[in-house]
Write a protein that holds these residues in place. Sequence first.
Motif, PDB file in Angstrom:
ATOM      1  N   GLY A 141       0.810  -1.215   0.000  1.00 27.42           N
ATOM      2  CA  GLY A 141       0.000   0.000   0.000  1.00 27.42           C
ATOM      3  C   GLY A 141       0.841   1.260   0.000  1.00 27.42           C
ATOM      4  N   ILE A 142       1.879   1.262   0.802  1.00 31.07           N
ATOM      5  CA  ILE A 142       2.755   2.433   0.889  1.00 31.07           C
ATOM      6  C   ILE A 142       3.491   2.653  -0.431  1.00 31.07           C
ATOM      7  CG2 ILE A 142       4.883   3.282   1.994  1.00 31.07           C
ATOM      8  CD1 ILE A 142       3.691   2.017   4.625  1.00 31.07           C
ATOM      9  N   VAL A 143       3.985   1.579  -1.029  1.00 30.66           N
ATOM     10  CA  VAL A 143       4.680   1.697  -2.313  1.00 30.66           C
ATOM     11  C   VAL A 143       3.717   2.205  -3.391  1.00 30.66           C
ATOM     12  CG1 VAL A 143       5.806   0.378  -4.155  1.00 30.66           C
ATOM     13  CG2 VAL A 143       6.484   0.025  -1.774  1.00 30.66           C
ATOM     14  N   LEU A 144       2.505   1.650  -3.433  1.00 30.19           N
ATOM     15  CA  LEU A 144       1.512   2.116  -4.412  1.00 30.19           C
ATOM     16  C   LEU A 144       1.201   3.596  -4.221  1.00 30.19           C
ATOM     17  CD1 LEU A 144      -1.056  -0.827  -4.575  1.00 30.19           C
ATOM     18  CD2 LEU A 144       0.414  -0.007  -6.415  1.00 30.19           C
ATOM     19  N   TYR A 145       0.988   4.001  -2.974  1.00 32.15           N
ATOM     20  CA  TYR A 145       0.703   5.403  -2.671  1.00 32.15           C
ATOM     21  C   TYR A 145       1.852   6.292  -3.147  1.00 32.15           C
ATOM     22  CZ  TYR A 145      -0.743   9.519   0.035  1.00 32.15           C
ATOM     23  OH  TYR A 145      -1.138  10.780   0.416  1.00 32.15           O
ATOM     24  N   ALA A 146       3.078   5.870  -2.844  1.00 29.97           N
ATOM     25  CA  ALA A 146       4.243   6.678  -3.217  1.00 29.97           C
ATOM     26  C   ALA A 146       4.380   6.782  -4.731  1.00 29.97           C
ATOM     27  CB  ALA A 146       5.511   6.071  -2.608  1.00 29.97           C
ATOM     28  N   VAL A 147       4.200   5.678  -5.433  1.00 26.81           N
ATOM     29  CA  VAL A 147       4.325   5.680  -6.893  1.00 26.81           C
ATOM     30  C   VAL A 147       3.244   6.564  -7.519  1.00 26.81           C
ATOM     31  CG1 VAL A 147       4.076   4.220  -8.956  1.00 26.81           C
ATOM     32  CG2 VAL A 147       5.516   3.468  -7.051  1.00 26.81           C
ATOM     33  N   ILE A 148       2.017   6.409  -7.059  1.00 27.31           N
ATOM     34  CA  ILE A 148       0.917   7.210  -7.612  1.00 27.31           C
ATOM     35  C   ILE A 148       1.112   8.686  -7.270  1.00 27.31           C
ATOM     36  CG2 ILE A 148      -1.571   7.661  -7.443  1.00 27.31           C
ATOM     37  CD1 ILE A 148      -1.894   4.559  -7.146  1.00 27.31           C
ATOM     38  N   SER A 149       1.508   8.990  -6.039  1.00 27.27           N
ATOM     39  CA  SER A 149       1.744  10.386  -5.640  1.00 27.27           C
ATOM     40  C   SER A 149       2.838  11.022  -6.484  1.00 27.27           C
ATOM     41  CB  SER A 149       2.153  10.463  -4.165  1.00 27.27           C
ATOM     42  OG  SER A 149       1.093  10.093  -3.351  1.00 27.27           O
ATOM     43  N   ARG A 150       3.905  10.278  -6.700  1.00 26.95           N
ATOM     44  CA  ARG A 150       5.016  10.800  -7.493  1.00 26.95           C
ATOM     45  C   ARG A 150       4.567  11.057  -8.928  1.00 26.95           C
ATOM     46  NH1 ARG A 150      11.029   9.097  -6.528  1.00 26.95           N
ATOM     47  NH2 ARG A 150      10.107   9.482  -4.516  1.00 26.95           N
ATOM     48  N   GLY A 151       3.805  10.133  -9.486  1.00 26.41           N
ATOM     49  CA  GLY A 151       3.298  10.304 -10.848  1.00 26.41           C
ATOM     50  C   GLY A 151       2.392  11.516 -10.968  1.00 26.41           C
ATOM     51  N   LEU A 152       1.512  11.703  -9.981  1.00 27.06           N
ATOM     52  CA  LEU A 152       0.616  12.865  -9.995  1.00 27.06           C
ATOM     53  C   LEU A 152       1.397  14.168  -9.847  1.00 27.06           C
ATOM     54  CD1 LEU A 152      -2.385  11.519  -7.864  1.00 27.06           C
ATOM     55  CD2 LEU A 152      -2.324  11.916 -10.339  1.00 27.06           C
ATOM     56  N   ALA A 153       2.421  14.160  -8.991  1.00 31.70           N
ATOM     57  CA  ALA A 153       3.242  15.360  -8.807  1.00 31.70           C
ATOM     58  C   ALA A 153       3.982  15.721 -10.097  1.00 31.70           C
ATOM     59  CB  ALA A 153       4.237  15.144  -7.666  1.00 31.70           C
ATOM     60  N   ARG A 154       4.499  14.721 -10.778  1.00 33.27           N
ATOM     61  CA  ARG A 154       5.191  14.982 -12.051  1.00 33.27           C
ATOM     62  C   ARG A 154       4.221  15.521 -13.097  1.00 33.27           C
ATOM     63  NH1 ARG A 154       9.115   9.726 -12.208  1.00 33.27           N
ATOM     64  NH2 ARG A 154      10.678  10.576 -10.808  1.00 33.27           N
ATOM     65  N   LYS A 155       3.019  14.969 -13.107  1.00 29.68           N
ATOM     66  CA  LYS A 155       2.012  15.439 -14.064  1.00 29.68           C
ATOM     67  C   LYS A 155       1.675  16.904 -13.792  1.00 29.68           C
ATOM     68  CE  LYS A 155      -2.629  14.504 -15.760  1.00 29.68           C
ATOM     69  NZ  LYS A 155      -3.853  13.737 -15.596  1.00 29.68           N
ATOM     70  N   ARG A 156       1.504  17.265 -12.505  1.00 24.76           N
ATOM     71  CA  ARG A 156       1.220  18.660 -12.146  1.00 24.76           C
ATOM     72  C   ARG A 156       2.359  19.575 -12.548  1.00 24.76           C
ATOM     73  NH1 ARG A 156       0.462  17.669  -6.559  1.00 24.76           N
ATOM     74  NH2 ARG A 156      -0.796  15.834  -6.810  1.00 24.76           N
ATOM     75  N   GLN A 157       3.590  19.149 -12.308  1.00 23.80           N
ATOM     76  CA  GLN A 157       4.758  19.949 -12.676  1.00 23.80           C
ATOM     77  C   GLN A 157       4.813  20.172 -14.181  1.00 23.80           C
ATOM     78  OE1 GLN A 157       8.026  17.750 -11.016  1.00 23.80           O
ATOM     79  NE2 GLN A 157       7.970  18.869  -9.065  1.00 23.80           N
ATOM     80  N   THR A 158       4.536  19.124 -14.936  1.00 19.23           N
ATOM     81  CA  THR A 158       4.538  19.236 -16.398  1.00 19.23           C
ATOM     82  C   THR A 158       3.455  20.200 -16.858  1.00 19.23           C
ATOM     83  OG1 THR A 158       5.352  16.967 -16.592  1.00 19.23           O
ATOM     84  CG2 THR A 158       4.340  17.929 -18.558  1.00 19.23           C
ATOM     85  N   GLU A 159       2.269  20.099 -16.280  1.00 22.62           N
ATOM     86  CA  GLU A 159       1.169  20.999 -16.639  1.00 22.62           C
ATOM     87  C   GLU A 159       1.510  22.444 -16.306  1.00 22.62           C
ATOM     88  OE1 GLU A 159      -2.233  19.362 -14.630  1.00 22.62           O
ATOM     89  OE2 GLU A 159      -2.495  17.756 -16.107  1.00 22.62           O
ATOM     90  N   GLU A 160       2.114  22.672 -15.142  1.00 22.35           N
ATOM     91  CA  GLU A 160       2.496  24.037 -14.747  1.00 22.35           C
ATOM     92  C   GLU A 160       3.586  24.577 -15.668  1.00 22.35           C
ATOM     93  OE1 GLU A 160       3.471  24.169 -10.578  1.00 22.35           O
ATOM     94  OE2 GLU A 160       1.509  23.337 -10.021  1.00 22.35           O
ATOM     95  N   ALA A 161       4.542  23.722 -16.029  1.00 20.99           N
ATOM     96  CA  ALA A 161       5.610  24.155 -16.938  1.00 20.99           C
ATOM     97  C   ALA A 161       5.043  24.494 -18.311  1.00 20.99           C
ATOM     98  CB  ALA A 161       6.665  23.058 -17.042  1.00 20.99           C
ATOM     99  N   ASN A 162       4.074  23.727 -18.757  1.00 19.97           N
ATOM    100  CA  ASN A 162       3.452  23.988 -20.064  1.00 19.97           C
ATOM    101  C   ASN A 162       2.649  25.290 -20.047  1.00 19.97           C
ATOM    102  OD1 ASN A 162       4.559  21.693 -21.187  1.00 19.97           O
ATOM    103  ND2 ASN A 162       2.750  20.431 -20.826  1.00 19.97           N
ATOM    104  N   LYS A 163       2.063  25.634 -18.912  1.00 16.17           N
ATOM    105  CA  LYS A 163       1.301  26.889 -18.806  1.00 16.17           C
ATOM    106  C   LYS A 163       2.221  28.105 -18.898  1.00 16.17           C
ATOM    107  CE  LYS A 163      -2.546  25.183 -16.005  1.00 16.17           C
ATOM    108  NZ  LYS A 163      -3.175  25.261 -14.676  1.00 16.17           N
ATOM    109  N   LYS A 164       3.429  27.964 -18.387  1.00 15.40           N
ATOM    110  CA  LYS A 164       4.399  29.072 -18.397  1.00 15.40           C
ATOM    111  C   LYS A 164       4.975  29.324 -19.791  1.00 15.40           C
ATOM    112  CE  LYS A 164       5.717  28.566 -13.584  1.00 15.40           C
ATOM    113  NZ  LYS A 164       6.787  28.245 -12.641  1.00 15.40           N
ATOM    114  N   VAL A 165       4.964  28.307 -20.620  1.00 20.79           N
ATOM    115  CA  VAL A 165       5.572  28.426 -21.958  1.00 20.79           C
ATOM    116  C   VAL A 165       4.666  29.124 -22.912  1.00 20.79           C
ATOM    117  CG1 VAL A 165       6.385  27.129 -23.964  1.00 20.79           C
ATOM    118  CG2 VAL A 165       6.967  26.386 -21.653  1.00 20.79           C
TER     119      VAL A 165
END
Length: 165
Positions: A141-165
């Motif tokens: 459960g902890i590994v799944l949570y961490a993997v999903i959280s990391r993936g969501l954080a990367r997706k948010r970062q990518t979306e924010e970076a794309n908004k700035k461009v």
Amino acid sequence: MRFQIQKKVVEVVSWGLVVGWMGLIFYLSAQPGEQSADLSGGITELVNEIVEQVAPAAEFKMDEVSFFVRKNAHLFAYMLLAVLTLNAVRRSGGHGFKSMGAAFILSVLYAISDEVHQLFVPGRSGQVSDVLLDSTGALVGIVLYAVISRGLARKRQTEEANKKV
């Protein structure tokens, strides 16, 4: 001020879900052996019906299916407990590996207390192997949570970076 109140409500609800899930585990563990076996038997029959519809030619033994159902119930119960606990710890300000460690330790301690509790329930027994299985579920459960959280954080970062461009 309003954001702080909303944040506190989310934190309280998160811990409420942890306590509620622990309560359900306690309730199920408090069932006498015969009642617990009946519940497992009902779930086993449901699994049997599903397998017969999906793979009618499959042959299996009911006691093996029952064992599989019971052990996976342990794995799932503590996987979800760890996910809920890690979420609550993070909502309370915990971060990184310390929050994961806290969620794991809390889940394992609850698994141990659950098996001790079962020593006092008629027809039940505490099993070290169940604590190990519960701990494995918590770790998954902890590994799944961490993997999903990391993936969501990367997706948010990518979306924010794309908004700035």
